[in-house]
Design an enzyme around this catalytic site. Structure first.
Site, short mmCIF file in Angstrom:
data_model
loop_
_atom_site.label_atom_id
_atom_site.label_comp_id
_atom_site.label_asym_id
_atom_site.label_seq_id
_atom_site.Cartn_x
_atom_site.Cartn_y
_atom_site.Cartn_z
N ARG A 154 -54.30 -13.25 -5.83
CA ARG A 154 -54.08 -12.70 -4.50
C ARG A 154 -55.31 -11.87 -4.14
NH1 ARG A 154 -49.31 -11.89 -7.44
NH2 ARG A 154 -47.52 -13.10 -6.68
N LYS A 178 -48.13 -8.02 -8.41
CA LYS A 178 -47.06 -7.33 -7.70
C LYS A 178 -46.12 -6.62 -8.67
CE LYS A 178 -46.74 -10.16 -3.51
NZ LYS A 178 -45.85 -11.00 -2.67
N HIS A 256 -55.83 -16.56 1.22
CA HIS A 256 -54.63 -17.18 0.67
C HIS A 256 -54.74 -18.70 0.66
CE1 HIS A 256 -51.02 -15.42 -0.93
NE2 HIS A 256 -50.29 -16.39 -0.45
N ARG A 259 -56.07 -19.65 -2.56
CA ARG A 259 -55.01 -19.55 -3.58
C ARG A 259 -54.17 -20.82 -3.57
NH1 ARG A 259 -51.66 -15.93 -6.57
NH2 ARG A 259 -49.44 -15.99 -6.06
N HIS A 282 -45.95 -16.01 -9.97
CA HIS A 282 -44.69 -16.18 -9.25
C HIS A 282 -43.51 -15.81 -10.15
CE1 HIS A 282 -46.48 -19.37 -6.30
NE2 HIS A 282 -46.70 -18.13 -5.90
N TYR A 291 -45.71 -26.48 -3.92
CA TYR A 291 -46.95 -27.24 -4.01
C TYR A 291 -46.70 -28.72 -4.31
CZ TYR A 291 -49.04 -22.68 -3.77
OH TYR A 291 -49.40 -21.43 -3.35
#
Length: 331
Positions: A154, A178, A256, A259, A282, A291
């Site tokens: 990110r 995160k 992004h 990414r 994730h 994806y």
């Protein structure tokens, strides 16, 4: 803890708890704060408070957001913020109910993430090597792009990387994502080379700055700004510049997007979905599975654009082949 007397204190205490208890990222806290302050502004106009708000008030607020023309994603995020602050209020015994808990949000539009072709990524990397006022700028830009495409980080994770993570010619980088969760991401040979070259240049500039009485930077991509490192906003503008230089549509290119390109290109070349999930950070495999749909959509587009039966004139070029009798099943 007694119930706060004003709505802004509700927000302040809620954000403090999010930071302390679950390690919410700064960007998450800022988003919560913006959304909840908008709720307070609406409540002030309607003589309501967090302490008195009822289910129909929450619904009326969401209706007003829709009337303003706010997107479904924004409305869903606002509702989520309201639910979260009332869940916190319930746990603190400020209220005995959550007036938003039974309200179903507008949901998000299901859009596949936009990605880039390999040749477009190559153009961006070439542009990074050429773009910058100085040689140091060009080396930094090359390192930024190589790391982003090699790891799928990110943008906040990338620009705030500590310099200690890059020491010793690492094969992998330790990334703090995160919620303060850490993960390891492997580096490709081009990324390792770009990192080593930039690190040498960066250290040279840092040593010169220290001789002038300045404090050594702890970041891989230092800046004179308040944060001490390259900002997300500056990198966003930079990547747009690189897109223009590289002949790639700037509308397609964001941090992004790279990414997404990282994940899509790995998957297209046979990478395991679980491995991609771990590298992207994730929490849920379902997030990574998007994806696979991107690849399905690209395959469908290829068939539509290139299959003979999909052409406008619906003509098929005939090729004469020797007849071979086939007695196998069609299954």
């Amino acid at each position: 803890m007694s119930c706060p007397s004003d709505d802004l204190s509700w927000i302040s205490l809620f954000l403090d708890a999010q930071a302390a208890e679950i390690g919410a990222a700064q960007n998450t806290l800022l988003a919560y704060g913006r959304d909840l302050r908008d709720v307070v502004h609406w409540m002030d106009q309607n003589k309501i408070s967090f302490a008195s708000m009822q289910k129909n008030d929450v619904e009326n607020y969401l209706i007003s957001c829709d009337a303003e023309g706010l997107s479904r994603a924004t409305r869903a995020r606002r509702l989520s913020a309201i639910k979260q602050i009332y869940r916190f209020a319930f746990e603190e015994n400020w209220r005995g109910d959550n007036p938003a808990i039974q309200i179903k949000g507008p949901g998000r539009a299901k859009r596949l993430p936009q990605t880039l072709e390999v040749i477009e990524v190559d153009r961006l990397l070439d542009a990074a090597r050429q773009t910058g006022r100085t040689q140091a700028d060009r080396l930094r830009n090359t390192c930024l792009l190589e790391l982003l495409y090699a790891t799928g980080m990110r943008v906040t994770e990338l620009v705030s990387l500590p310099v200690t993570a890059a020491r010793g010619d690492p094969r992998m980088l330790l990334v703090k994502g995160k919620g303060g969760k850490e993960r390891l991401v492997p580096l490709s040979p081009p990324a390792r080379q770009a990192l080593a070259v930039w690190l040498a240049e960066r250290d040279k500039a840092d040593e010169l700055a220290q001789t002038k009485g300045k404090v050594a930077s702890k970041f891989l991509f230092p800046s004179r700004g308040k944060s001490g490192h390259l900002t997300r906003h500056r990198f966003y503008l930079l990547i747009k510049e690189l897109a223009i230089t590289g002949g790639v549509s700037p509308e397609k290119v964001t941090p992004h997007t790279l990414r997404h390109a990282f994940a899509t290109h790995l998957l297209a070349n046979g990478a395991d979905l679980r491995a991609i999930q771990a590298m992207l950070g994730h929490a849920d495999i379902a997030t990574t599975e998007i994806y696979t749909h991107v690849l399905d959509a690209r395959l469908a587009e290829l068939v539509h654009d290139h299959h003979p039966l999909s052409q406008k004139n619906n003509t098929v070029t005939q090729v004469n082949l020797p007849f071979v009798e086939d007695d196998t099943d069609d299954t």
